[in-house]
Design an enzyme around this catalytic site. Structure first.
Site, mmCIF file in Angstrom:
data_model
loop_
_atom_site.group_PDB
_atom_site.id
_atom_site.type_symbol
_atom_site.label_atom_id
_atom_site.label_comp_id
_atom_site.label_asym_id
_atom_site.label_seq_id
_atom_site.Cartn_x
_atom_site.Cartn_y
_atom_site.Cartn_z
ATOM 1 N N LYS A 12 13.707 12.406 27.874
ATOM 2 C CA LYS A 12 12.742 12.463 28.249
ATOM 3 C C LYS A 12 12.073 11.651 29.468
ATOM 4 O O LYS A 12 12.855 10.675 30.031
ATOM 5 C CB LYS A 12 11.749 11.751 27.104
ATOM 6 C CG LYS A 12 11.714 12.732 25.592
ATOM 7 C CD LYS A 12 10.627 11.987 25.022
ATOM 8 C CE LYS A 12 11.031 13.401 23.530
ATOM 9 N NZ LYS A 12 10.110 12.914 22.112
ATOM 10 N N TYR A 52 7.386 22.811 22.047
ATOM 11 C CA TYR A 52 6.432 22.176 21.248
ATOM 12 C C TYR A 52 5.729 23.019 20.172
ATOM 13 O O TYR A 52 4.672 22.250 20.022
ATOM 14 C CB TYR A 52 6.071 20.917 21.612
ATOM 15 C CG TYR A 52 6.071 19.808 21.754
ATOM 16 C CD1 TYR A 52 7.767 19.443 20.201
ATOM 17 C CD2 TYR A 52 7.085 18.921 22.552
ATOM 18 C CE1 TYR A 52 8.559 17.795 20.713
ATOM 19 C CE2 TYR A 52 7.999 17.536 23.290
ATOM 20 C CZ TYR A 52 8.460 17.304 21.648
ATOM 21 O OH TYR A 52 9.375 16.187 22.240
ATOM 22 N N ARG A 88 20.931 13.387 15.897
ATOM 23 C CA ARG A 88 19.308 12.632 15.179
ATOM 24 C C ARG A 88 19.303 11.815 14.957
ATOM 25 O O ARG A 88 18.478 10.753 14.768
ATOM 26 C CB ARG A 88 18.962 13.773 14.083
ATOM 27 C CG ARG A 88 18.905 15.206 14.543
ATOM 28 C CD ARG A 88 17.382 15.062 15.763
ATOM 29 N NE ARG A 88 15.575 14.711 14.333
ATOM 30 C CZ ARG A 88 14.488 14.973 14.736
ATOM 31 N NH1 ARG A 88 14.324 15.498 15.798
ATOM 32 N NH2 ARG A 88 14.050 15.138 13.701
ATOM 33 N N THR A 94 11.778 8.621 14.726
ATOM 34 C CA THR A 94 10.357 8.948 16.149
ATOM 35 C C THR A 94 10.012 7.751 16.212
ATOM 36 O O THR A 94 9.507 7.265 17.520
ATOM 37 C CB THR A 94 9.410 10.327 15.506
ATOM 38 O OG1 THR A 94 10.760 11.299 14.282
ATOM 39 C CG2 THR A 94 8.209 11.028 16.303
ATOM 40 N N ARG A 105 16.326 4.744 20.109
ATOM 41 C CA ARG A 105 15.195 4.583 20.110
ATOM 42 C C ARG A 105 14.742 3.197 19.721
ATOM 43 O O ARG A 105 13.313 2.545 20.149
ATOM 44 C CB ARG A 105 13.484 5.427 18.897
ATOM 45 C CG ARG A 105 13.880 6.925 19.638
ATOM 46 C CD ARG A 105 13.773 7.971 18.844
ATOM 47 N NE ARG A 105 13.319 9.231 19.111
ATOM 48 C CZ ARG A 105 13.460 10.598 18.894
ATOM 49 N NH1 ARG A 105 13.294 10.830 17.152
ATOM 50 N NH2 ARG A 105 12.711 11.646 19.231
ATOM 51 N N ASN A 119 9.645 8.180 23.230
ATOM 52 C CA ASN A 119 11.184 7.112 22.739
ATOM 53 C C ASN A 119 11.986 7.780 22.904
ATOM 54 O O ASN A 119 12.828 8.420 22.256
ATOM 55 C CB ASN A 119 10.777 7.634 20.796
ATOM 56 C CG ASN A 119 10.406 9.578 21.108
ATOM 57 O OD1 ASN A 119 10.273 9.547 22.124
ATOM 58 N ND2 ASN A 119 9.766 9.946 20.192
ATOM 59 N N HIS A 122 14.727 13.426 22.761
ATOM 60 C CA HIS A 122 14.581 14.534 21.900
ATOM 61 C C HIS A 122 15.422 14.989 21.772
ATOM 62 O O HIS A 122 16.302 15.209 21.890
ATOM 63 C CB HIS A 122 13.719 15.699 22.949
ATOM 64 C CG HIS A 122 13.741 17.114 21.764
ATOM 65 N ND1 HIS A 122 12.339 16.999 20.684
ATOM 66 C CD2 HIS A 122 14.593 17.867 21.761
ATOM 67 C CE1 HIS A 122 13.133 18.595 20.277
ATOM 68 N NE2 HIS A 122 14.249 18.870 20.640
ATOM 69 N N GLU A 133 15.382 25.838 21.156
ATOM 70 C CA GLU A 133 14.987 25.130 22.455
ATOM 71 C C GLU A 133 16.151 25.020 23.270
ATOM 72 O O GLU A 133 16.008 25.489 24.316
ATOM 73 C CB GLU A 133 15.419 23.710 21.671
ATOM 74 C CG GLU A 133 14.210 23.561 20.694
ATOM 75 C CD GLU A 133 14.447 22.079 19.679
ATOM 76 O OE1 GLU A 133 15.025 21.845 20.150
ATOM 77 O OE2 GLU A 133 13.162 21.791 18.739
HETATM 78 N N1 UDP Z 1 4.734 12.627 18.697
HETATM 79 C C1 UDP Z 1 3.302 11.755 18.817
HETATM 80 N N2 UDP Z 1 2.400 10.908 18.603
HETATM 81 C C2 UDP Z 1 2.646 11.749 16.575
HETATM 82 C C3 UDP Z 1 4.136 12.286 16.424
HETATM 83 C C4 UDP Z 1 4.881 12.706 17.507
HETATM 84 O O1 UDP Z 1 3.444 11.111 19.545
HETATM 85 O O2 UDP Z 1 2.732 11.056 15.721
HETATM 86 C C5 UDP Z 1 5.720 12.472 19.600
HETATM 87 C C6 UDP Z 1 6.526 11.974 19.443
HETATM 88 O O3 UDP Z 1 7.173 11.473 21.504
HETATM 89 C C7 UDP Z 1 7.636 12.732 18.797
HETATM 90 C C8 UDP Z 1 7.785 14.347 19.559
HETATM 91 O O4 UDP Z 1 5.640 14.144 19.260
HETATM 92 O O5 UDP Z 1 9.163 12.241 19.853
HETATM 93 C C9 UDP Z 1 7.778 15.476 18.574
HETATM 94 O O6 UDP Z 1 7.247 14.671 16.923
HETATM 95 P P1 UDP Z 1 8.413 15.027 16.157
HETATM 96 O O7 UDP Z 1 7.779 14.975 15.086
HETATM 97 O O8 UDP Z 1 8.825 16.758 15.562
HETATM 98 O O9 UDP Z 1 9.478 14.011 16.256
HETATM 99 P P2 UDP Z 1 11.153 14.282 16.669
HETATM 100 O O10 UDP Z 1 11.227 15.512 15.818
HETATM 101 O O11 UDP Z 1 10.894 14.296 18.265
HETATM 102 O O12 UDP Z 1 11.924 12.818 16.100
HETATM 103 MG MG MG Z 2 11.325 17.201 16.200
#
Ligand code: UDP
Ligand code: MG
Length: 141
Positions: A12, A52, A88, A94, A105, A119, A122, A133
């Site tokens: 990112k 997204y 993952r 996250t 992370r 973080n 992705h 994706e």
């Molecule tokens: N995100 C955020 N606030 C939140 C939840 C998610 O800014 O409360 C952002 C964060 O950068 C995250 C992305 O949105 O990586 C996508 O969220 P997801 O829950 O899909 O998490 P990921 O799959 O990236 O772990």
């Molecule tokens: Mg996600």
């Protein structure tokens, strides 16, 4: 091999800005996953609306788009058996505050007090989202 799968990984904008591209790639390579695609890209709001889509109605979505368009990203397709679950796990939770040390992370992230969760990476979370994706980021296949 029939159980080979692919995952879309993004370094990112915070990861690119902080010079962490090499560390993310090094971890993927050290784990033995193959790089199938690799490209520096500027994400647009249109592309992110697809990527997204599941988050489009969430309150954090506008700040997520601002974050994800704040600079270039590095888009990668990694390949190998169980690469989705494996990467993952390497990415970690996250929220970097909760991500375990040893994860990307958890080793490189923190709360920057900016509201949105920055973080570093992705990674697709299922074979279905990986296929979706990869088609969004690398439509030529
Ligand atoms: N995100 C955020 N606030 C939140 C939840 C998610 O800014 O409360 C952002 C964060 O950068 C995250 C992305 O949105 O990586 C996508 O969220 P997801 O829950 O899909 O998490 P990921 O799959 O990236 O772990
Ligand atoms: Mg996600």
């Amino acid at each position: 091999m029939s159980d080979t799968e692919q995952v879309l990984v993004l370094v990112k904008p915070d990861g690119v800005r902080r010079g962490l591209v090499g560390q993310v790639i090094a971890r993927a390579e050290a784990r033995g996953f193959a790089i199938q695609r690799l490209e520096l890209r500027q994400a647009t709001p249109q592309l992110l609306a697809q990527h997204y889509a599941e988050h489009a109605a969430k309150p954090f979505y506008p700040s997520l788009v601002e974050y994800m368009t704040s600079g270039p990203v590095v888009a990668l397709v990694l390949e190998g058996a169980q690469v989705i679950v494996s990467f993952r796990a390497m990415a970690g939770a996250t929220d970097p505050v909760k991500a375990a040390p040893g994860t990307i992370r958890g080793d490189f992230g923190r709360d920057w007090g900016t509201g949105e969760i920055q973080n570093i990476v992705h990674a697709s979370d299922s074979p279905q989202s990986a296929a979706r994706e990869i088609a969004i980021w690398f439509p030529a296949g």
